[in-house]
Write an enzyme that holds these catalytic residues in place. Sequence first.
Site, PDB file in Angstrom:
ATOM      1  N   GLU A 193      -8.106  86.762 -57.336  1.00  0.00           N
ATOM      2  CA  GLU A 193      -7.150  85.772 -57.841  1.00  0.00           C
ATOM      3  C   GLU A 193      -7.898  84.527 -58.305  1.00  0.00           C
ATOM      4  O   GLU A 193      -8.738  84.011 -57.588  1.00  0.00           O
ATOM      5  CB  GLU A 193      -6.143  85.415 -56.737  1.00  0.00           C
ATOM      6  N   LYS A 249     -15.679  87.208 -59.088  1.00  0.00           N
ATOM      7  CA  LYS A 249     -14.911  86.145 -58.438  1.00  0.00           C
ATOM      8  C   LYS A 249     -15.854  85.116 -57.797  1.00  0.00           C
ATOM      9  O   LYS A 249     -15.694  83.906 -57.980  1.00  0.00           O
ATOM     10  CB  LYS A 249     -13.973  86.755 -57.392  1.00  0.00           C
ATOM     11  N   CYS A 295     -12.124  77.329 -51.228  1.00  0.00           N
ATOM     12  CA  CYS A 295     -12.863  78.394 -51.920  1.00  0.00           C
ATOM     13  C   CYS A 295     -14.307  78.064 -52.273  1.00  0.00           C
ATOM     14  O   CYS A 295     -15.202  78.847 -51.964  1.00  0.00           O
ATOM     15  CB  CYS A 295     -12.120  78.783 -53.192  1.00  0.00           C
TER      16      CYS A 295
HETATM   17  P1  NAD Z   1      -4.336  81.396 -46.110  1.00  0.00           P
HETATM   18  O1  NAD Z   1      -5.090  81.126 -44.860  1.00  0.00           O
HETATM   19  O2  NAD Z   1      -3.455  80.329 -46.686  1.00  0.00           O
HETATM   20  O3  NAD Z   1      -3.412  82.694 -45.897  1.00  0.00           O
HETATM   21  C1  NAD Z   1      -3.850  83.865 -45.301  1.00  0.00           C
HETATM   22  C2  NAD Z   1      -2.715  84.390 -44.405  1.00  0.00           C
HETATM   23  O4  NAD Z   1      -3.056  85.705 -43.950  1.00  0.00           O
HETATM   24  C3  NAD Z   1      -2.464  83.568 -43.157  1.00  0.00           C
HETATM   25  O5  NAD Z   1      -1.133  83.064 -43.175  1.00  0.00           O
HETATM   26  C4  NAD Z   1      -2.697  84.555 -41.995  1.00  0.00           C
HETATM   27  O6  NAD Z   1      -1.816  84.360 -40.901  1.00  0.00           O
HETATM   28  C5  NAD Z   1      -2.462  85.888 -42.666  1.00  0.00           C
HETATM   29  N1  NAD Z   1      -3.071  87.033 -41.981  1.00  0.00           N
HETATM   30  C6  NAD Z   1      -4.346  87.191 -41.569  1.00  0.00           C
HETATM   31  N2  NAD Z   1      -4.524  88.397 -41.024  1.00  0.00           N
HETATM   32  C7  NAD Z   1      -3.327  89.047 -41.072  1.00  0.00           C
HETATM   33  C8  NAD Z   1      -2.883  90.341 -40.676  1.00  0.00           C
HETATM   34  N3  NAD Z   1      -3.709  91.229 -40.132  1.00  0.00           N
HETATM   35  N4  NAD Z   1      -1.586  90.649 -40.871  1.00  0.00           N
HETATM   36  C9  NAD Z   1      -0.740  89.757 -41.439  1.00  0.00           C
HETATM   37  N5  NAD Z   1      -1.107  88.526 -41.855  1.00  0.00           N
HETATM   38  C10 NAD Z   1      -2.392  88.179 -41.671  1.00  0.00           C
HETATM   39  O7  NAD Z   1      -5.419  81.858 -47.196  1.00  0.00           O
HETATM   40  P2  NAD Z   1      -5.311  81.740 -48.799  1.00  0.00           P
HETATM   41  O8  NAD Z   1      -5.705  80.368 -49.245  1.00  0.00           O
HETATM   42  O9  NAD Z   1      -4.029  82.309 -49.250  1.00  0.00           O
HETATM   43  O10 NAD Z   1      -6.512  82.693 -49.228  1.00  0.00           O
HETATM   44  C11 NAD Z   1      -6.421  84.088 -49.078  1.00  0.00           C
HETATM   45  C12 NAD Z   1      -7.584  84.727 -49.812  1.00  0.00           C
HETATM   46  O11 NAD Z   1      -7.500  84.407 -51.216  1.00  0.00           O
HETATM   47  C13 NAD Z   1      -8.959  84.244 -49.367  1.00  0.00           C
HETATM   48  O12 NAD Z   1      -9.867  85.312 -49.446  1.00  0.00           O
HETATM   49  C14 NAD Z   1      -9.315  83.195 -50.405  1.00  0.00           C
HETATM   50  O13 NAD Z   1     -10.713  83.058 -50.563  1.00  0.00           O
HETATM   51  C15 NAD Z   1      -8.701  83.774 -51.657  1.00  0.00           C
HETATM   52  N6  NAD Z   1      -8.341  82.805 -52.694  1.00  0.00           N
HETATM   53  C16 NAD Z   1      -7.764  81.616 -52.354  1.00  0.00           C
HETATM   54  C17 NAD Z   1      -7.388  80.719 -53.351  1.00  0.00           C
HETATM   55  C18 NAD Z   1      -6.742  79.398 -53.022  1.00  0.00           C
HETATM   56  O14 NAD Z   1      -6.574  78.592 -53.927  1.00  0.00           O
HETATM   57  N7  NAD Z   1      -6.358  79.141 -51.778  1.00  0.00           N
HETATM   58  C19 NAD Z   1      -7.580  81.055 -54.688  1.00  0.00           C
HETATM   59  C20 NAD Z   1      -8.155  82.286 -55.002  1.00  0.00           C
HETATM   60  C21 NAD Z   1      -8.525  83.159 -53.989  1.00  0.00           C
HETATM   61  C1  UDX Z   2     -10.719  76.865 -57.294  1.00  0.00           C
HETATM   62  C2  UDX Z   2     -10.879  77.565 -58.645  1.00  0.00           C
HETATM   63  O1  UDX Z   2     -10.641  76.612 -59.690  1.00  0.00           O
HETATM   64  C3  UDX Z   2      -9.911  78.725 -58.758  1.00  0.00           C
HETATM   65  O2  UDX Z   2     -10.139  79.418 -59.976  1.00  0.00           O
HETATM   66  C4  UDX Z   2     -10.117  79.662 -57.578  1.00  0.00           C
HETATM   67  O3  UDX Z   2      -9.196  80.729 -57.643  1.00  0.00           O
HETATM   68  C5  UDX Z   2      -9.977  78.931 -56.260  1.00  0.00           C
HETATM   69  O4  UDX Z   2     -10.891  77.806 -56.240  1.00  0.00           O
HETATM   70  P1  UDX Z   2      -9.010  75.125 -56.263  1.00  0.00           P
HETATM   71  O5  UDX Z   2     -10.038  74.977 -55.207  1.00  0.00           O
HETATM   72  O6  UDX Z   2      -7.610  75.371 -55.874  1.00  0.00           O
HETATM   73  O7  UDX Z   2      -9.418  76.314 -57.263  1.00  0.00           O
HETATM   74  O8  UDX Z   2      -8.992  73.811 -57.186  1.00  0.00           O
HETATM   75  P2  UDX Z   2      -9.942  73.248 -58.346  1.00  0.00           P
HETATM   76  O9  UDX Z   2      -9.083  72.662 -59.378  1.00  0.00           O
HETATM   77  O10 UDX Z   2     -10.946  74.206 -58.792  1.00  0.00           O
HETATM   78  O11 UDX Z   2     -10.673  72.026 -57.616  1.00  0.00           O
HETATM   79  C6  UDX Z   2     -11.620  72.245 -56.586  1.00  0.00           C
HETATM   80  C7  UDX Z   2     -12.238  70.917 -56.204  1.00  0.00           C
HETATM   81  O12 UDX Z   2     -13.063  70.410 -57.254  1.00  0.00           O
HETATM   82  C8  UDX Z   2     -11.220  69.812 -55.909  1.00  0.00           C
HETATM   83  O13 UDX Z   2     -11.643  69.063 -54.812  1.00  0.00           O
HETATM   84  C9  UDX Z   2     -11.236  68.977 -57.166  1.00  0.00           C
HETATM   85  O14 UDX Z   2     -10.845  67.647 -56.967  1.00  0.00           O
HETATM   86  C10 UDX Z   2     -12.704  69.083 -57.556  1.00  0.00           C
HETATM   87  N1  UDX Z   2     -12.952  68.852 -58.985  1.00  0.00           N
HETATM   88  C11 UDX Z   2     -12.451  69.711 -59.921  1.00  0.00           C
HETATM   89  C12 UDX Z   2     -13.734  67.763 -59.378  1.00  0.00           C
HETATM   90  O15 UDX Z   2     -14.204  66.982 -58.537  1.00  0.00           O
HETATM   91  N2  UDX Z   2     -13.989  67.587 -60.713  1.00  0.00           N
HETATM   92  C13 UDX Z   2     -13.511  68.423 -61.667  1.00  0.00           C
HETATM   93  O16 UDX Z   2     -13.796  68.194 -62.854  1.00  0.00           O
HETATM   94  C14 UDX Z   2     -12.714  69.525 -61.262  1.00  0.00           C
END
Ligand code: NAD
Ligand code: UDX
Length: 468
Positions: free
Chosen positions: A170, A225, A281
Site C-alpha cells: 500500500e 515498497k 513507515c
Molecule cells: P496499525 O497498527 O494501525 O494496524 C494494525 C492492526 O492489526 C492493529 O489494529 C492490530 O490490533 C491488528 N492485528 C495485529 N495482529 C492481528 C491478528 N493476528 N488478528 C487480528 N488483528 C491483528 O498499522 P497500520 O499503520 O495500518 O500498518 C499496517 C501495515 O501497513 C504495516 O506493515 C505498515 O508498514 C503498512 N503501511 C502503513 C502505512 C501507513 O500510512 N500507516 C502506509 C503503507 C503501508
Molecule cells: C509515507 C509514504 O509517503 C507513503 O507512500 C507510504 O505508503 C507510507 O509512508 P506517510 O508517512 O503517511 O506516508 O506520510 P508522508 O506524507 O510521506 O510524510 C512522512 C513524513 O515526512 C512526515 O513527517 C512529513 O511531515 C515529512 N515530510 C514529507 C517532510 O518533512 N517534507 C516533505 O517534503 C514531505
Amino acid sequence: MSTPVIQTICCIGAGYVGGPTMAVIADHCPGVQVTVVDLNQARIEAWNDPDLSKLPVYEPGLDAVVGRCRGRNLHFTTAVDAAIAAADMVFLSVNTPTKTRGIGAGEASDLRWIEASARQVAALAQGHTIVVEKSTLPVRTAEVIKTILGAAEGETPTGPKTFSVLSNPEFLAEGTAIGDLENPDRVLIGGEDPAAIEALASLYSQWVVPEKILRTNLWSSELSKLTANAFLAQRISSINSIAALCEATEANVAEVARAIGADSRIGTKFLKAGPGFGGSCFQKDILNLVYLCRHYGLEEVAAYWQGVVSLNAWQSHRISALVVRQLFGTVTGKRIAVLGFAFKADTNDTRESPTITICADLLEEGAQLAIYDPKVSAEQIAADLGQPAVVTMDSGEGQWQVASNPLAAATGADAVVVLTEWAEFGQLDWRALAAVMRQPAWLFDARTVCDAAAARAAGLKVWRVGEG
Ligand code: NAD
Ligand code: UDX
C-alpha cells in the site's frame, strides 16, 4: 485456470491501512462483501461507532466513505475466525514494527503478527483462498507465508484447501489516504499465480485504469515498497541537510527547493524542509532495508541508507538544541508552547513524530511544555512522552500539559515552537499571541507554515527552518 470471482474479502488488521483501504474497496465494489477484523475490541467498536467523527483513524473524507458502505458491504468485527472461513481473499494488513529485542533488534521488522495471522488463515480458510500481503514486509516474506499456508493445504472434510499468495503493498500517505486510494499513482501486484493476480486486478480495475495496475514477481513487489519509502525519505533528509547549510550561509531552503525542483529530473515534491520525517513507515522501512543489506553482506549499501535515518534524527535534535541556545542557553523552568504533535497535518497519528524527540529533549532540559494539537489526545501525548501531564506547571521542571488552543499554550511562554504544519497555524493572530507571551519572545517555525512577517511585526524574534 480461469480467474476466480471474488465475492467475500476478509482484511486482518483494522488500522490506518486496513480500515481506509477496505472502505474504498467496498465503496467501488458493491458486489463484494468486505469484512475488516481485528483483535483490538476498542478499535473495532470505534469503527462501528454511529458517530462517524469517532472513527479510530482521522483521515479527511474517510467518514463519508464509511458512512456510505458500513452495514451494506463493509463490516468491522472481532469475529476473526468466521470472517477468514468465509473469505475468497484475505488481506494481511497487520502491524510490522521494528523489532525491539533479539536478533535484528532496532532494525529488522517484527513479523510476529504476520506469522500469527498467516497461521490463522492456514487453520481456518476453506476452499481456495488468495492471501494478499498488504502490510509492508521484508523482501522474501512471501516465502514464509507460503510455507505456513502450504503445510495446511490438502483434502479437508469440506473439500480441498489451497492457497495463492500475492504481494500488494500500500502506497497511501496518511492525511491524503482517501485521495491516494481513489486515484493511486499505481497499484502494484506481485505474484506467481496468474489467476490470483487477475482476480485482485479485477477488483482494482473497478476504479483504477489498467495502465496503472502493475504486475511484477513477488520479490520485486515486496522490495519496491521498501525502496519507494527509502527514496522518499532520502529526499527529506537531503533537503533537511541543505536546510542546515542554508541557515549557515544566508541562503533560503525554500528558494533552493524551488530552483532545484524546477528541473524535471528532480521534480518539486518532497522537498519541504522540516523537523525531520516521522510516521510509522519511513524509519521502520529504511531500517529494515539496512538489515536486509547487512544480511546479504552489502555493508556499503546498508551504511548508505543508514545515513538517511541518522541525518533525520540529527535534524530533530538540532532543532531542540537551537531552541535552547536561543533562549539564552537554558530552558529550565521556562514555559514553551509546542504547536502540533502529529507527525504531519491532517492525521491524529503520532508514531515516530519528530515532536516526540524534540519535546523529550526540551523536557530533559527542564522546560515546561504547553502542547496543543487539534487531533491528538492527551492520553496519546502522555504515552509518547512516557510521563503524565501535570495539572499546573507553576513549579517543577520538565513538565507538560495540554493546551486547549494556541493562545492558551502561548500564555506566559518564552517561545512558540511549531512542529506540525496544521493549516490553522498559518492563520494565527500573532499580535494576540505576542501580547500574552513573556518578552523577549520567540517563534521557532520548523514547518515554515506561520506568517513570519506578522510575527515579527508583533515583536517576536523568528527562526524558520532553512532560512539563513
Ligand atoms: P496499525 O497498527 O494501525 O494496524 C494494525 C492492526 O492489526 C492493529 O489494529 C492490530 O490490533 C491488528 N492485528 C495485529 N495482529 C492481528 C491478528 N493476528 N488478528 C487480528 N488483528 C491483528 O498499522 P497500520 O499503520 O495500518 O500498518 C499496517 C501495515 O501497513 C504495516 O506493515 C505498515 O508498514 C503498512 N503501511 C502503513 C502505512 C501507513 O500510512 N500507516 C502506509 C503503507 C503501508
Ligand atoms: C509515507 C509514504 O509517503 C507513503 O507512500 C507510504 O505508503 C507510507 O509512508 P506517510 O508517512 O503517511 O506516508 O506520510 P508522508 O506524507 O510521506 O510524510 C512522512 C513524513 O515526512 C512526515 O513527517 C512529513 O511531515 C515529512 N515530510 C514529507 C517532510 O518533512 N517534507 C516533505 O517534503 C514531505
